[in-house]
Design a protein around this motif. Structure first.
Motif, PDB file in Angstrom:
ATOM      1  N   GLY A  84       0.730  -1.109  -0.480  1.00 53.88           N
ATOM      2  CA  GLY A  84       0.019  -0.354  -0.589  1.00 53.88           C
ATOM      3  C   GLY A  84       0.958   1.318  -0.095  1.00 53.88           C
ATOM      4  N   SER A  85       0.972   1.540   1.247  1.00 54.68           N
ATOM      5  CA  SER A  85       1.919   3.371   1.557  1.00 54.68           C
ATOM      6  C   SER A  85       3.656   3.180   1.176  1.00 54.68           C
ATOM      7  CB  SER A  85       1.010   3.625   3.124  1.00 54.68           C
ATOM      8  OG  SER A  85       1.713   2.845   3.589  1.00 54.68           O
ATOM      9  N   GLY A  86       3.730   1.759   1.577  1.00 49.80           N
ATOM     10  CA  GLY A  86       5.198   1.628   1.233  1.00 49.80           C
ATOM     11  C   GLY A  86       5.753   1.312   2.821  1.00 49.80           C
ATOM     12  N   LEU A  87       6.839   0.646   2.097  1.00 44.74           N
ATOM     13  CA  LEU A  87       7.341   0.505   3.858  1.00 44.74           C
ATOM     14  C   LEU A  87       8.566   1.831   4.621  1.00 44.74           C
ATOM     15  CD1 LEU A  87       7.961  -2.204   6.371  1.00 44.74           C
ATOM     16  CD2 LEU A  87      10.213  -2.377   4.629  1.00 44.74           C
ATOM     17  N   ASP A  88       8.294   1.969   5.930  1.00 45.66           N
ATOM     18  CA  ASP A  88       8.601   2.700   6.565  1.00 45.66           C
ATOM     19  C   ASP A  88       9.900   2.257   7.720  1.00 45.66           C
ATOM     20  OD1 ASP A  88      10.011   5.203   8.662  1.00 45.66           O
ATOM     21  OD2 ASP A  88       7.501   5.644   9.001  1.00 45.66           O
ATOM     22  N   LEU A  89      11.236   2.622   6.383  1.00 43.91           N
ATOM     23  CA  LEU A  89      12.552   1.904   7.133  1.00 43.91           C
ATOM     24  C   LEU A  89      12.722   2.610   7.990  1.00 43.91           C
ATOM     25  CD1 LEU A  89      14.688   1.135   3.714  1.00 43.91           C
ATOM     26  CD2 LEU A  89      12.471  -0.802   5.428  1.00 43.91           C
ATOM     27  N   SER A  90      12.411   3.346   8.529  1.00 46.39           N
ATOM     28  CA  SER A  90      13.548   4.552   9.440  1.00 46.39           C
ATOM     29  C   SER A  90      12.451   4.019  10.880  1.00 46.39           C
ATOM     30  CB  SER A  90      12.558   5.739  10.305  1.00 46.39           C
ATOM     31  OG  SER A  90      11.473   5.888   9.886  1.00 46.39           O
ATOM     32  N   GLN A  91      11.135   3.079  10.546  1.00 48.57           N
ATOM     33  CA  GLN A  91      10.565   2.290  12.328  1.00 48.57           C
ATOM     34  C   GLN A  91      10.539   0.480  12.155  1.00 48.57           C
ATOM     35  OE1 GLN A  91       9.102   4.597  14.684  1.00 48.57           O
ATOM     36  NE2 GLN A  91      10.206   5.948  13.461  1.00 48.57           N
ATOM     37  N   THR A  92      11.332   0.413  11.094  1.00 51.24           N
ATOM     38  CA  THR A  92      12.134  -1.690  11.213  1.00 51.24           C
ATOM     39  C   THR A  92      13.052  -1.667  11.651  1.00 51.24           C
ATOM     40  OG1 THR A  92      10.867  -1.546   8.517  1.00 51.24           O
ATOM     41  CG2 THR A  92      12.216  -2.824   9.109  1.00 51.24           C
TER      42      THR A  92
END
Length: 731
Positions: free
Chosen positions: A338-346
């Motif tokens: 959907g909106s894409g992966l938020d790598l800063s919160q991974t």
């Protein structure tokens, strides 16, 4: 003004004196006055007064005040005439709506004041014209207040209305009502317009270009108009990806809520369920009008839905996996549709330690949606036998104002191997079948430190053996075992390695087992269709053969299938295998080859087939069977009539029907009123003399004798009428 003086003796013209009072100012005139012209007759004088100083609205009184006849007799009688001059047409005032006015209703009352100070308005001649359509005072939409002189036109009375932006042109014509001459006429025109505008619509929720994670969710528009809103023509179109849907005020997905401001309302569209993550949505509201018919501007909103958390799959090490490395790379498939992966919160957590994606030991590859942790770069080293618990946290970019973000939290575990020897039971392979006599069991060992042969323990069908037993040999890290007594046909043999250690004492502690089967016998036919020697009515009878072989199973490629001496190729056969593979069903459909067997023919089927062993030679079977095509039978009832009186002659009726040698049918008997009196299954029969299965004794459903008469019958085969007619019960 015309007037006359009469006398049979004649009139002395010089004796005539005329009184004229204009607006209260008297004057005296004679027949010789310039304003008077006259004509004498033997018995009268006819005169005309033409005033030169009168104007509109003047009131005049005129009379002959004196005159003498030829005998000098005085005037006996004279009329006194009073009248008013009216030279002006009716006047107009106070138009409603005023000229060039902007009106905020669609059926405004149109009015005007009409007056005439002279002879008054002749209302029967008054006419009002609205947008080129004329109406007189007799029309139901026109009213007149005679006291005030006000004329009104009510468009609603005749079902007329306008919409915003319309221009309405009005003209009124009127006449006065003088007694002589005239009438004086006048008209006037003006126009007004219906107010323009339309509802003001804004999107309240969601925000433009937002990413929505709420499910179910809705789109909310706020609409306002000081003239009120007409909901009959509400229209909404919703695009989800490439698909579109249309909604109206009547749609169940649409609801409205009146806001505290009476001119405002919220319009809510429920978003359909089942929309895939990442789907762009565009929703537009249009066809919304105010009470004046003014439309709103089309108001749209664009956003994206993302209902699900990031997707995740372990690539390696898999959950509960055991790895032969102290520093295995951890690889997972991770992304968001959907909106894409938020790598800063991974991040990844191992035990109590957390590793961020931007650290030197974790790399994310966008092109493959893969996340890789390198233990060596992270300074991680696991001892043999270690249990590794690993967790990952990830989230997408769905807006927090709309139920986002979607969060993934998941964990899995894997173990580090203790580097024991690797063992492979090479032959016979697990689940294989062998027809070899004698059979050989082969077990291979792999270990960099070498194998301690004295530690080897293996079992064959529960008997523990070592390298010192008869038939056992060990060469080049491979064990060979030839049983002194061959295994029994059809038996299963379980081979298990229960213990082995390398030269450093690292033990293989988990038993490794293979099971194989011994098969020395050819396949067997356990069923045919038709059965051997059977009769069938189908002239294109399918031929089905069920083969069984255990444990090897039937080798379908080896099948030879002949019908009446003609070889049927494999592509003309239909193949079905059992789940465990020990049974093969083969179907031949002659009809597909335009083959039809004549009634009464014997059909011979010759078959050969082998099983499919994994070791040594396959076992072969060769056999044949036959079946007969059923003779043709038509509909026939005999005897008819019949006499069910138990005298031994014609006591029952016998029903022949198609396919009676192979199928049962249903017999139904009806009386002449169509009432069913008997129903029973009949057939099949073994031959024409076999009449009992298809006879009727002339009784009803309860076994009671039926009265003599004519009855109707039908014979149904698989629910379809194949025979029908009448049957007679005679005395």
């Amino acid at each position: 003004m015309h007037f006359s003086i009469y006398d049979s003796d004649g009139i002395i013209a010089d004796s005539v004196l005329i009184s004229v009072i204009i607006d209260g100012t008297p004057s005296a005139l004679t027949l010789s006055s310039p304003e008077i012209s006259y004509t004498e007759f033997p018995d009268s004088i006819s005169a005309v007064w033409t005033p030169t100083t009168v104007s509109d609205g003047m009131t005049v009184s005129i009379s002959v005040v004196s005159a003498r006849d030829s005998l000098y007799n005085a005037l006996a009688y004279s009329d006194n005439i009073t009248f008013t001059f009216d030279f002006s047409p009716p006047q107009f005032a106070n138009t409603t709506p005023p000229n060039a006015a902007i009106v905020e209703e669609i059926t405004p009352l149109i009015c005007i004041d009409i007056s005439d100070d002279g002879s008054g308005v002749d209302w029967s001649l008054v006419q009002i014209t609205v947008n080129s359509t004329a109406y007189d005072t007799l029309n139901s939409a026109v009213s007149v207040d005679l006291a005030s002189g006000r004329l009104c036109f009510d468009p609603a009375a005749i079902g007329t209305s306008w919409v915003g932006g319309d221009s309405i042109n009005v003209c009124v014509s009127a006449s006065d009502s003088p007694d002589t001459c005239g009438p004086n006429e006048s008209d006037t025109c003006w126009f007004f317009e219906i107010a323009t505008g339309g509802p003001v619509v804004v999107v309240s929720s969601p925000a433009e270009s937002s990413i929505v994670a709420c499910e179910p969710d809705s789109i909310i528009w706020l609409a306002a108009d000081p003239n009120g809103i007409d909901w009959n023509y509400l229209g909404i179109v919703l695009w989800t990806g490439g698909d579109s849907s249309f909604y109206t005020a009547e749609s169940s997905e649409v609801s409205t809520n009146l806001l505290p401001d009476a001119d405002s309302i919220a319009i809510v569209l429920q978003i359909p369920s089942g929309i895939a993550d990442g789907t762009p949505i565009t929703a537009c509201l249009f066809d919304l009008f105010d009470s004046l018919g003014n439309p709103c501007d089309t108001t749209c909103i664009d956003f994206i839905v993302d209902y699900n958390p990031p997707y995740f799959a372990v690539i390696s090490p898999a959950d509960s996996d055991t790895v032969h490395s102290n520093q295995p790379s951890v690889v997972v498939n991770l992304g968001d549709n959907g909106s894409g992966l938020d790598l800063s919160q991974t991040f990844i957590t191992i035990g109590i330690d957390t590793y961020l994606v931007d650290s030197s030991c974790i790399t994310y590859f966008d092109d493959g949606d893969s996340l890789v942790l390198n233990p060596d770069s992270c300074g991680i080293f696991w001892d043999g036998g270690s249990e590794v618990n690993i967790c990952i946290h990830a989230q997408d970019f769905a807006d927090s104002d709309f139920c986002g973000p979607n969060v993934l939290d998941t964990c899995w575990v894997f173990w580090i191997s203790a580097d024991a020897p690797i063992v492979d039971i090479v032959s016979p392979a697990d689940s294989s079948v062998s027809s070899c006599l004698p059979d050989t069991i082969i077990i291979a060992f792999f270990d960099e430190d070498g194998i301690d042969t004295s530690s080897i323990r293996f079992t064959v069908n529960g008997e523990t053996l070592t390298v010192d037993n008869e038939g056992v040999s060990f060469l080049n890290d491979t064990l060979y075992y030839i049983p002194p007594i061959p295994f029994a046909d059809g038996s299963s043999v379980e081979v298990c390695l229960t213990n082995v250690a390398d030269m450093l004492g690292n033990a293989f502690s988990t038993p490794l087992c293979n099971t194989f089967w011994v098969d020395y016998s050819a396949p067997a036919i356990i069923q045919t269709e038709p059965n051997n020697g059977a009769m069938t009515r189908d002239r294109t009878q399918d031929i089905v053969v069920e083969f069984y072989d255990y444990p090897a199973g039937v080798d379908s490629s080896s099948l030879n299938f002949d019908v009446n001496g003609v070889t049927i190729t494999h592509d003309r056969l239909i193949w079905t295998f059992s789940v465990n593979g020990d049974t093969l069903f083969v179907r031949y459909i002659p009809e597909n080859d335009d083959i039809s067997f004549p009634p009464g023919e014997s059909v011979l089927v010759d078959i050969s087939v082998s099983d499919t062993t994994d070791y040594c030679f396959d076992n072969v079977m060769d056999t044949s069977f036959y079946f007969i095509i059923e003779p043709e039978v038509g509909c026939y009832l005999h005897p008819n009539p019949f006499t069910p009186n138990s005298d031994g002659k014609n006591d029952f009726a016998v029903f022949d029907y198609p396919n009676m040698f192979s199928e049962s049918a249903e017999l139904a008997i009806y009386d002449m009123r169509g009432v069913e009196v008997y129903r029973e299954n009949i057939g099949p029969v073994t031959g024409f003399p076999d009449v009992e299965p298809r006879e009727w004794l002339g009784v009803d459903k309860n076994g009671n004798p039926l009265p003599p008469g004519i009855y109707m019958y039908i014979v149904l085969l698989d629910g379809e009428v194949v025979c029908s007619g009448t049957v007679v019960i005679a005395k």
